[in-house]
Write a protein that holds these residues in place. Structure first.
Motif, PDB file in Angstrom:
ATOM      1  N   LEU A   1     -14.305  -3.560  80.844  1.00  4.63           N
ATOM      2  CA  LEU A   1     -14.874  -3.655  82.185  1.00  4.63           C
ATOM      3  C   LEU A   1     -16.340  -3.244  82.163  1.00  4.63           C
ATOM      4  CD1 LEU A   1     -14.760  -4.194  85.180  1.00  4.63           C
ATOM      5  CD2 LEU A   1     -13.796  -1.895  85.499  1.00  4.63           C
ATOM      6  N   ALA A   2     -16.670  -2.180  81.441  1.00  6.36           N
ATOM      7  CA  ALA A   2     -18.060  -1.727  81.356  1.00  6.36           C
ATOM      8  C   ALA A   2     -18.951  -2.813  80.767  1.00  6.36           C
ATOM      9  CB  ALA A   2     -18.155  -0.447  80.524  1.00  6.36           C
ATOM     10  N   GLU A   3     -18.481  -3.466  79.714  1.00  4.65           N
ATOM     11  CA  GLU A   3     -19.258  -4.545  79.086  1.00  4.65           C
ATOM     12  C   GLU A   3     -19.422  -5.721  80.037  1.00  4.65           C
ATOM     13  OE1 GLU A   3     -17.542  -5.536  75.295  1.00  4.65           O
ATOM     14  OE2 GLU A   3     -17.499  -3.423  74.698  1.00  4.65           O
ATOM     15  N   ASP A   4     -18.339  -6.105  80.725  1.00  2.00           N
ATOM     16  CA  ASP A   4     -18.422  -7.215  81.678  1.00  2.00           C
ATOM     17  C   ASP A   4     -19.346  -6.865  82.844  1.00  2.00           C
ATOM     18  OD1 ASP A   4     -16.668  -8.646  80.092  1.00  2.00           O
ATOM     19  OD2 ASP A   4     -14.908  -8.252  81.368  1.00  2.00           O
ATOM     20  N   PHE A   5     -19.248  -5.635  83.331  1.00  2.00           N
ATOM     21  CA  PHE A   5     -20.107  -5.191  84.433  1.00  2.00           C
ATOM     22  C   PHE A   5     -21.577  -5.254  84.020  1.00  2.00           C
ATOM     23  CE2 PHE A   5     -22.234  -1.678  86.786  1.00  2.00           C
ATOM     24  CZ  PHE A   5     -22.131  -2.222  88.067  1.00  2.00           C
ATOM     25  N   ARG A   6     -21.896  -4.733  82.822  1.00  2.00           N
ATOM     26  CA  ARG A   6     -23.281  -4.798  82.320  1.00  2.00           C
ATOM     27  C   ARG A   6     -23.762  -6.239  82.210  1.00  2.00           C
ATOM     28  NH1 ARG A   6     -21.709  -0.432  78.955  1.00  2.00           N
ATOM     29  NH2 ARG A   6     -22.823   1.446  79.554  1.00  2.00           N
ATOM     30  N   ALA A   7     -22.910  -7.130  81.731  1.00  2.00           N
ATOM     31  CA  ALA A   7     -23.278  -8.534  81.576  1.00  2.00           C
ATOM     32  C   ALA A   7     -23.575  -9.184  82.928  1.00  2.00           C
ATOM     33  CB  ALA A   7     -22.177  -9.302  80.844  1.00  2.00           C
ATOM     34  N   VAL A   8     -22.735  -8.895  83.912  1.00  2.00           N
ATOM     35  CA  VAL A   8     -22.970  -9.450  85.247  1.00  2.00           C
ATOM     36  C   VAL A   8     -24.282  -8.914  85.808  1.00  2.00           C
ATOM     37  CG1 VAL A   8     -22.172  -9.466  87.648  1.00  2.00           C
ATOM     38  CG2 VAL A   8     -20.551  -9.894  85.780  1.00  2.00           C
ATOM     39  N   MET A   9     -24.503  -7.599  85.712  1.00  2.00           N
ATOM     40  CA  MET A   9     -25.720  -7.006  86.268  1.00  2.00           C
ATOM     41  C   MET A   9     -26.971  -7.467  85.539  1.00  2.00           C
ATOM     42  SD  MET A   9     -24.473  -5.698  88.862  1.00  2.00           S
ATOM     43  CE  MET A   9     -26.062  -5.224  89.496  1.00  2.00           C
ATOM     44  N   ALA A  10     -26.863  -7.798  84.257  1.00  2.00           N
ATOM     45  CA  ALA A  10     -28.014  -8.323  83.515  1.00  2.00           C
ATOM     46  C   ALA A  10     -28.442  -9.676  84.068  1.00  2.00           C
ATOM     47  CB  ALA A  10     -27.682  -8.447  82.030  1.00  2.00           C
TER      48      ALA A  10
END
Length: 159
Positions: A5-14
């Motif tokens: 989830l942390a990786e997906d969240f970072r990817a979306v926010m990027a």
């Protein structure tokens, strides 16, 4: 937060383009500042903004209800300034031209300037949202510095 989830969240926010600003304050006559990409308008009446600061931020430790802070909205040619204020340490203002304006450090050459007073600090996870009432604003024409896909850039009008 779980690792996936942390990786997906970072990817979306990027994928979200954000403005780049340097938030500043004066403590005992000494300037302090940090680069932020979590900055937005909040209200027109009264004029208010919000900035998000990491709980461990040296700048946050200097802000409280009623404190004065400045928001220097950076131009597309100020990426080096953004990087300088993003690092840790107390010497961020070394070699940087600035003036005290309405009680906060205003960086020379920044096209957008807001002088604010902290009206509220709101906890939000590992950050604190600083709500500020704007008491001075100034602007000049310049392309903005933005952060998108983990790199600096600027806005371009769609034809």
């Amino acid at each position: 937060m779980t690792a996936p989830l942390a990786e997906d969240f970072r990817a979306v926010m990027a994928g979200v383009a954000t403005p780049v600003s340097v938030v500043t304050t004066l403590t005992d006559g000494h300037p302090h500042g940090t680069t932020v990409s979590a900055f937005a308008s909040l209200s027109m009446s009264p004029p208010m903004v919000l900035v998000s600061l990491d709980r461990g931020s040296e700048l946050l430790a200097r802000l409280d209800h009623g404190s004065v802070f400045g928001v220097n909205v950076l131009a597309s040619d100020q990426a080096a300034l953004a990087l300088a204020f993003a690092r840790k340490g107390s010497d961020k203002f070394t070699g940087v031209d600035w003036v005290a304006d309405a009680g906060a450090p205003r960086l020379t050459g920044s096209p957008g300037w807001l002088a604010c007073t902290v009206s509220r600090l709101v906890e939000g996870g590992d950050h604190v949202i600083v709500l500020g009432e704007v008491h001075r604003a100034a602007t000049t024409e310049a392309a903005p510095l933005t952060y998108h896909a983990r790199t600096f850039g600027t806005h371009a009008q769609v034809a």
